[in-house]
Scaffold this motif. Structure first.
Motif, PDB file in Angstrom:
ATOM      1  N   SER A  78      25.013  21.942   2.971  1.00 59.74           N
ATOM      2  CA  SER A  78      25.231  20.529   2.667  1.00 59.74           C
ATOM      3  C   SER A  78      24.228  19.585   3.329  1.00 59.74           C
ATOM      4  N   PRO A  79      23.903  19.757   4.629  1.00 53.38           N
ATOM      5  CA  PRO A  79      22.932  18.828   5.233  1.00 53.38           C
ATOM      6  C   PRO A  79      21.547  18.873   4.591  1.00 53.38           C
ATOM      7  N   TYR A  95      33.610  16.166   0.222  1.00 54.48           N
ATOM      8  CA  TYR A  95      33.004  15.571   1.416  1.00 54.48           C
ATOM      9  C   TYR A  95      31.619  16.163   1.659  1.00 54.48           C
ATOM     10  N   TYR A  96      31.519  17.500   1.596  1.00 56.64           N
ATOM     11  CA  TYR A  96      30.231  18.143   1.842  1.00 56.64           C
ATOM     12  C   TYR A  96      29.193  17.731   0.801  1.00 56.64           C
ATOM     13  N   SER A  97      29.658  17.423  -0.413  1.00 58.28           N
ATOM     14  CA  SER A  97      28.756  17.058  -1.501  1.00 58.28           C
ATOM     15  C   SER A  97      28.301  15.606  -1.423  1.00 58.28           C
ATOM     16  N   LEU A  98      29.211  14.701  -1.057  1.00 56.40           N
ATOM     17  CA  LEU A  98      28.926  13.269  -1.147  1.00 56.40           C
ATOM     18  C   LEU A  98      28.630  12.609   0.199  1.00 56.40           C
ATOM     19  N   PRO A 123      26.727  13.491   2.766  1.00 59.15           N
ATOM     20  CA  PRO A 123      25.333  13.370   3.224  1.00 59.15           C
ATOM     21  C   PRO A 123      24.661  12.083   2.763  1.00 59.15           C
ATOM     22  N   PHE A 124      24.994  11.632   1.557  1.00 55.62           N
ATOM     23  CA  PHE A 124      24.392  10.412   1.038  1.00 55.62           C
ATOM     24  C   PHE A 124      25.047   9.176   1.640  1.00 55.62           C
ATOM     25  N   LEU A 125      26.358   9.261   1.984  1.00 59.55           N
ATOM     26  CA  LEU A 125      26.999   8.163   2.713  1.00 59.55           C
ATOM     27  C   LEU A 125      26.354   7.980   4.080  1.00 59.55           C
ATOM     28  N   PHE A 126      26.130   9.101   4.782  1.00 56.70           N
ATOM     29  CA  PHE A 126      25.492   9.042   6.089  1.00 56.70           C
ATOM     30  C   PHE A 126      24.077   8.475   5.976  1.00 56.70           C
ATOM     31  N   GLU A 177      22.916  14.268  12.316  1.00 58.06           N
ATOM     32  CA  GLU A 177      24.100  13.471  12.665  1.00 58.06           C
ATOM     33  C   GLU A 177      25.228  13.732  11.676  1.00 58.06           C
ATOM     34  N   PHE A 178      24.881  13.900  10.404  1.00 61.93           N
ATOM     35  CA  PHE A 178      25.908  14.339   9.451  1.00 61.93           C
ATOM     36  C   PHE A 178      26.458  15.706   9.851  1.00 61.93           C
ATOM     37  N   GLY A 179      25.571  16.606  10.276  1.00 54.87           N
ATOM     38  CA  GLY A 179      26.012  17.929  10.681  1.00 54.87           C
ATOM     39  C   GLY A 179      27.023  17.882  11.809  1.00 54.87           C
ATOM     40  N   TYR A 180      26.847  16.946  12.747  1.00 55.79           N
ATOM     41  CA  TYR A 180      27.784  16.847  13.865  1.00 55.79           C
ATOM     42  C   TYR A 180      29.176  16.395  13.422  1.00 55.79           C
TER      43      TYR A 180
END
Length: 375
Positions: A26-27, A224-227, A229-232, A241-244
């Motif tokens: 995902s990231p 969540y995993y799909s969308l 990353p783009f929110l972050f 930071e998304f990964g955390y």
């Protein structure tokens, strides 16, 4: 045939395997969109393609584990997954990457259906529900392993670093399974034709509701995993930071699994816990929709993940009680149903590109579906 119980730690690893494969990826979605010059929606579609192939893999490996045994099916699936990962590493066109995702997803499906079948071989009744709950506790660390490692690899090495990590995982799991995985297929396993079994299961309304519930809760999680990353990225945050955020979700999954284990120990029935989880998911999903303009949306997202940790072990432990004599084939067809539904849900997620709306919609459907379950 060897009917020894498989080592618990190995079963945990093999059950975590498909989820780690997806969360570590995902990231890298933003990197893939940039590297292959495709839109955010097209990059997100790689998730729906993944689960479509995963659904077909579930049927194949589930059927094979009845025909040739659990151990040979598992090893063949891991080998297929490794080949798909190698192709992804070599891809220079987006279409090649999609093909690689199809192959590795087809292979990774073995970790879901064959592992669940081995557990159903080895445990029964309330003991099986408790085992699935314990598995849920162990699985709570998989988002941390996937998202954090995926975020770090993507940040340092791009998507190629992520696929290199997946290749290492394929090699390690293949070697350990070859060394320690026993055969658990019972002598009483019935090798019936798949079509009559499919017709029997299609007429089972309760089974369809179970498949829809599994798909809905997984759509919320993988949405969540799909969308996200783009929110972050929209909030000015990096892939690492998304990964955390996986650590936050892991705490929520652990809480949900421990709460589920506690409530089962107190005598709560699985069906009532499924209803509780559906109501919690709906409320939390609406809260995510209201707060997703800031990082505070992670707090209600934790509620969605707690609901997932409660619901999934109870749905899975109850779904195939009437099909124990054909556990592998029945598990394959059941998996086909809910992964096809999940693929549809993730395709919708890629189209709407709105996490809160997706969660709220899935929550409404989960409440309606759990309320229709027979008592």
């Amino acid at each position: 045939m060897n009917n020894r119980l498989p080592p618990r730690w190995l079963v945990v690893g093999l059950m975590m395997f498909p989820q780690i494969v997806e969360t570590i990826y995902s990231p890298a979605l933003t990197h893939i969109a940039s590297q292959f010059r495709v839109s955010d929606g097209q990059a997100s579609q790689t998730l729906s393609v993944y689960f479509l192939a995963f659904a077909v893999g579930v049927v194949c490996w589930g059927r094979l584990c009845d025909l040739i045994g659990r151990r040979p099916a598992m090893l063949a699936g891991l080998l297929t997954y490794g080949f798909g990962t190698l192709l992804a590493l070599l891809a220079t066109q987006f279409e090649t990457l999609l093909a690689a995702r199809v192959i590795l997803a087809f292979g990774a499906a073995v970790g879901s259906v064959v592992t669940q079948t081995m557990l159903r071989d080895s445990y029964q009744g309330s003991e099986l529900a408790r085992v699935f709950s314990v598995m849920g506790v162990a699985l709570s660390i998989s988002p941390v392993l996937g998202l954090v490692s995926g975020g770090l690899l993507a940040e340092q090495f791009g998507y190629l670093g992520v696929f290199s990590g997946l290749m290492v995982l394929a090699v390690v799991l293949g070697l350990i399974a070859s060394w320690r995985l026993p055969e658990t297929r019972p002598e009483t396993t019935t090798r019936i034709a798949l079509w009559p079994l499919a017709c029997r299961m299609v007429r089972d309304g309760g089974l369809w509701r179970s498949a829809l519930l599994v798909a809905l809760f997984n759509t919320m999680l993988f949405g969540y995993y799909s969308l996200a990353p783009f929110l972050f990225a929209g909030l000015g945050l990096s892939a690492s930071e998304f990964g955390y955020s996986g650590a936050v979700l892991a705490v929520a999954t652990l809480l949900g699994s421990l709460l589920n284990k506690h409530l089962l120990g107190k005598g709560r029935q699985s069906l009532s816990l499924i209803r509780l989880a559906a109501s919690l998911a709906l409320g939390a999903g609406v809260a995510v929709w209201a707060s997703q303009g800031s990082l505070w949306f992670l707090l209600p997202m934790m509620g969605v993940v707690v609901a997932f940790g409660i619901a999934i072990p109870n749905v899975l432990s109850q779904a195939l009680l009437a099909y124990r004599e054909v556990a592998g084939s029945a598990g394959a067809l059941f998996g086909l149903a809910y992964y096809l539904l999940l693929s549809l849900g993730l395709a919708m997620a890629a189209l709407v590109q709105d996490l809160g709306l997706l969660l709220a919609g899935c929550g409404v459907l989960a409440v309606l579906c759990s309320g229709r379950r027979s008592t």
